[in-house]
Scaffold this motif. Structure first.
Motif, short mmCIF file in Angstrom:
data_model
loop_
_atom_site.label_atom_id
_atom_site.label_comp_id
_atom_site.label_asym_id
_atom_site.label_seq_id
_atom_site.Cartn_x
_atom_site.Cartn_y
_atom_site.Cartn_z
N GLY A 183 -72.28 -49.07 -34.75
CA GLY A 183 -71.16 -48.16 -34.60
C GLY A 183 -71.61 -46.71 -34.61
O GLY A 183 -71.14 -45.89 -33.81
N LYS A 184 -72.50 -46.38 -35.52
CA LYS A 184 -72.98 -45.00 -35.59
C LYS A 184 -73.71 -44.60 -34.31
O LYS A 184 -73.59 -43.47 -33.83
N ASP A 185 -74.48 -45.54 -33.74
CA ASP A 185 -75.17 -45.24 -32.49
C ASP A 185 -74.18 -45.00 -31.36
O ASP A 185 -74.38 -44.11 -30.52
N LEU A 186 -73.12 -45.80 -31.31
CA LEU A 186 -72.10 -45.61 -30.28
C LEU A 186 -71.49 -44.22 -30.39
O LEU A 186 -71.33 -43.51 -29.39
N CYS A 187 -71.15 -43.81 -31.61
CA CYS A 187 -70.58 -42.48 -31.80
C CYS A 187 -71.57 -41.39 -31.41
O CYS A 187 -71.22 -40.43 -30.73
N ALA A 188 -72.80 -41.54 -31.84
CA ALA A 188 -73.82 -40.53 -31.54
C ALA A 188 -74.02 -40.35 -30.04
O ALA A 188 -74.23 -39.24 -29.56
N GLU A 189 -73.92 -41.45 -29.29
CA GLU A 189 -74.17 -41.39 -27.85
C GLU A 189 -72.98 -40.87 -27.07
O GLU A 189 -73.15 -40.14 -26.08
N HIS A 190 -71.75 -41.20 -27.50
CA HIS A 190 -70.61 -41.00 -26.61
C HIS A 190 -69.42 -40.24 -27.18
O HIS A 190 -68.59 -39.77 -26.41
N CYS A 191 -69.28 -40.15 -28.49
CA CYS A 191 -68.03 -39.61 -29.05
C CYS A 191 -68.19 -38.16 -29.49
O CYS A 191 -69.28 -37.60 -29.46
N ASP A 192 -67.09 -37.56 -29.90
CA ASP A 192 -67.06 -36.13 -30.18
C ASP A 192 -66.89 -35.80 -31.66
O ASP A 192 -67.45 -34.82 -32.14
N VAL A 193 -66.11 -36.59 -32.37
CA VAL A 193 -65.84 -36.34 -33.78
C VAL A 193 -66.08 -37.63 -34.55
O VAL A 193 -65.47 -38.67 -34.27
N TYR A 194 -66.99 -37.57 -35.53
CA TYR A 194 -67.26 -38.72 -36.38
C TYR A 194 -66.37 -38.64 -37.61
O TYR A 194 -66.46 -37.71 -38.40
N LEU A 195 -65.48 -39.64 -37.74
CA LEU A 195 -64.52 -39.67 -38.83
C LEU A 195 -65.05 -40.51 -39.98
O LEU A 195 -65.50 -41.64 -39.79
N MET A 196 -64.94 -39.96 -41.19
CA MET A 196 -65.37 -40.66 -42.40
C MET A 196 -64.19 -40.93 -43.30
O MET A 196 -63.21 -40.18 -43.29
N TRP A 197 -64.29 -41.99 -44.09
CA TRP A 197 -63.34 -42.24 -45.16
C TRP A 197 -63.86 -41.59 -46.44
O TRP A 197 -65.05 -41.29 -46.56
N PRO A 198 -63.00 -41.37 -47.43
CA PRO A 198 -63.41 -40.61 -48.62
C PRO A 198 -64.45 -41.34 -49.47
O PRO A 198 -64.28 -42.49 -49.83
N GLU A 199 -65.52 -40.62 -49.74
CA GLU A 199 -66.55 -41.04 -50.69
C GLU A 199 -66.99 -39.80 -51.45
O GLU A 199 -66.45 -38.71 -51.25
N THR A 200 -67.96 -39.95 -52.33
CA THR A 200 -68.49 -38.78 -53.02
C THR A 200 -69.08 -37.81 -52.00
O THR A 200 -69.47 -38.21 -50.90
N GLU A 201 -69.15 -36.54 -52.37
CA GLU A 201 -69.70 -35.54 -51.45
C GLU A 201 -71.13 -35.88 -51.06
O GLU A 201 -71.52 -35.68 -49.90
N GLY A 202 -71.89 -36.43 -51.98
CA GLY A 202 -73.26 -36.81 -51.66
C GLY A 202 -73.32 -37.89 -50.60
O GLY A 202 -74.14 -37.83 -49.67
N ASN A 203 -72.44 -38.88 -50.70
CA ASN A 203 -72.42 -39.95 -49.70
C ASN A 203 -71.96 -39.43 -48.34
O ASN A 203 -72.48 -39.83 -47.29
N LEU A 204 -70.98 -38.52 -48.35
CA LEU A 204 -70.53 -37.93 -47.08
C LEU A 204 -71.66 -37.17 -46.42
O LEU A 204 -71.87 -37.28 -45.20
N ARG A 205 -72.39 -36.40 -47.19
CA ARG A 205 -73.54 -35.68 -46.62
C ARG A 205 -74.54 -36.66 -46.00
O ARG A 205 -75.10 -36.40 -44.93
N GLY A 206 -74.76 -37.78 -46.68
CA GLY A 206 -75.69 -38.77 -46.16
C GLY A 206 -75.27 -39.29 -44.80
O GLY A 206 -76.09 -39.42 -43.88
N HIS A 207 -73.99 -39.59 -44.64
CA HIS A 207 -73.49 -40.05 -43.34
C HIS A 207 -73.66 -38.97 -42.28
O HIS A 207 -74.05 -39.25 -41.13
N MET A 208 -73.35 -37.73 -42.64
CA MET A 208 -73.44 -36.64 -41.68
C MET A 208 -74.88 -36.38 -41.26
O MET A 208 -75.17 -36.10 -40.10
#
Length: 383
Positions: free
Chosen positions: A190-215
């Motif tokens: 899923g992340k590869d699909l977003c990286a290749e083709h999409c514009d905004v990666y949406l995250m669900w709420p986690e700790t700020e550290g985990n969000l940074r990791g996804h970003m």
């Protein structure tokens, strides 16, 4: 390292949520016919958000309950003034050229205020592995992009083989690439699909550290395709004049919850078995005795809801400070919601929204033309 497409923006796209999947309660897990997913109820929420100045609104997709997303969006679109509609599209439900025509029609009705939330979960009654689901979504997106940027469609893939000698009927109102694609998914595919083709990666709420990791992960993946993304956060919110009132409202929300029924609500969703839902469950397990996994982030909502399972809880200054921390991380889109959705839309609109600089990402990214485009559904000739 986190890199974003829109580092120049000092504001954010602040959106609300239209509970067209019957996800509206005064007490979580206690169905209330006053709040069920009717067109009158959910369109009232959407039009209230438009009036209050929200810049976008998520219209989700579900089979089990509620309304059809595209039908709902088309019906309410002519009543809106300035809000964008973030319309969920479950890839595979519609034949891609017909989906392209549907999107083009809705985009013209909205005069460019359409954004698309790409959904890759199973169709009702089917079970596909993750790789196959995301490959199907990739093919749908690639066909849409051909439709929006070429005068013909010529596509050969695992799921679709198409040749169409004209794309006139499917040209959208928006230019320079068509409507923005928002995507949420946590598996590597899923992340590869977003990286290749999409514009905004949406995250669900986690700790700020985990969000940074996804970003950071998405930044690296997008760089591999020579791209940059913007980032968004989908999160509930409970804001009151004082922190103690907000925390009391959170506890009241779950005060009548039967956890057996809460589990049933979670498991009937089409995305119930995804990695993203598992991560929300992990957050609940790691929370303190009152359900907080970090200051002002409460995981109690996830006891009776699949998907986004946490809420920002606090007074206006605390909520505003938390949002600004997210913006400092690079988040440029927020999709808020609360229970009941109309009441919380008005409370957030009173206490927090006026203090935020808001933007429309399609306009900021040059997708909406200044005049009606020369498309067959716009100012151009129809052959």
């Amino acid at each position: 390292m986190i890199e974003i497409r829109s580092p120049h923006l000092t504001g954010a796209e602040v959106a609300w949520f239209a509970p067209i999947c019957n996800d509206d309660y005064e007490y979580l897990g206690v169905p209330d016919n006053r709040l069920k997913s009717t067109f009158a109820h959910t369109s009232n929420i959407l039009l209230t958000a438009d009036r209050l100045g929200y810049r976008n609104i998520l219209c989700p997709s579900s089979y089990q309950v509620g309304q059809d997303t595209l039908t709902f969006a088309s019906a309410v679109a002519p009543q809106t003034r300035s809000i964008n509609l973030l319309t969920a599209v479950r890839c595979g439900e519609l034949h891609p050229p017909m989906l392209a025509r549907t999107i083009a029609t809705l985009d013209h009705i909205l005069e460019g205020r359409l954004t698309i939330n790409i959904i890759s979960s199973d169709m009702p009654g089917e079970k596909l592995d993750s790789i196959s689901r995301y490959q199907r979504s990739r093919e749908v997106i690639e066909i849409l992009k051909q439709a929006w940027t070429q005068d013909h469609i010529d596509y050969q893939g695992q799921f679709y083989t198409l040749q169409l000698n004209t794309t006139d009927p499917v040209k959208p109102y928006q230019q320079n690439g068509g409507p923005l694609l928002y995507f949420g998914g946590y598996s590597p595919d899923g992340k590869d699909l977003c990286a290749e083709h999409c514009d905004v990666y949406l995250m669900w709420p986690e700790t700020e550290g985990n969000l940074r990791g996804h970003m950071e992960d998405l930044t690296a993946r997008a760089a591999g395709y020579g791209r940059k993304l913007d980032y968004g956060l989908r999160v509930h919110v409970i804001v009151r004049e004082t922190e103690s009132e907000a925390r009391a409202a959170a506890q009241r929300l779950v005060s009548k919850l039967d956890d057996t029924f809460g589990t049933e609500i979670r498991e009937r969703a089409q995305d119930a078995k995804t990695l993203g839902v598992a991560l929300q469950s992990q957050a609940r397990e790691q929370a303190d005795s009152e359900g907080y996994t970090e200051p002002h982030l409460w995981t109690g909502v996830g006891r009776a809801r699949s998907g986004c399972g946490a809420a920002l809880v606090g007074d206006p200054d605390q909520i505003l400070a938390k949002i600004r921390r997210y913006m400092d991380m690079g988040i440029r889109a927020f999709i808020f919601s609360g229970y009941p959705h109309l009441d919380e839309c008005e409370l957030f609109g009173r206490y927090v929204l006026p203090q935020l600089e808001t933007v429309s990402l399609p306009r900021e990214l040059g997708r909406i033309p200044d005049t009606t485009p020369a498309t067959p559904l716009g100012a151009g000739d129809r052959r």
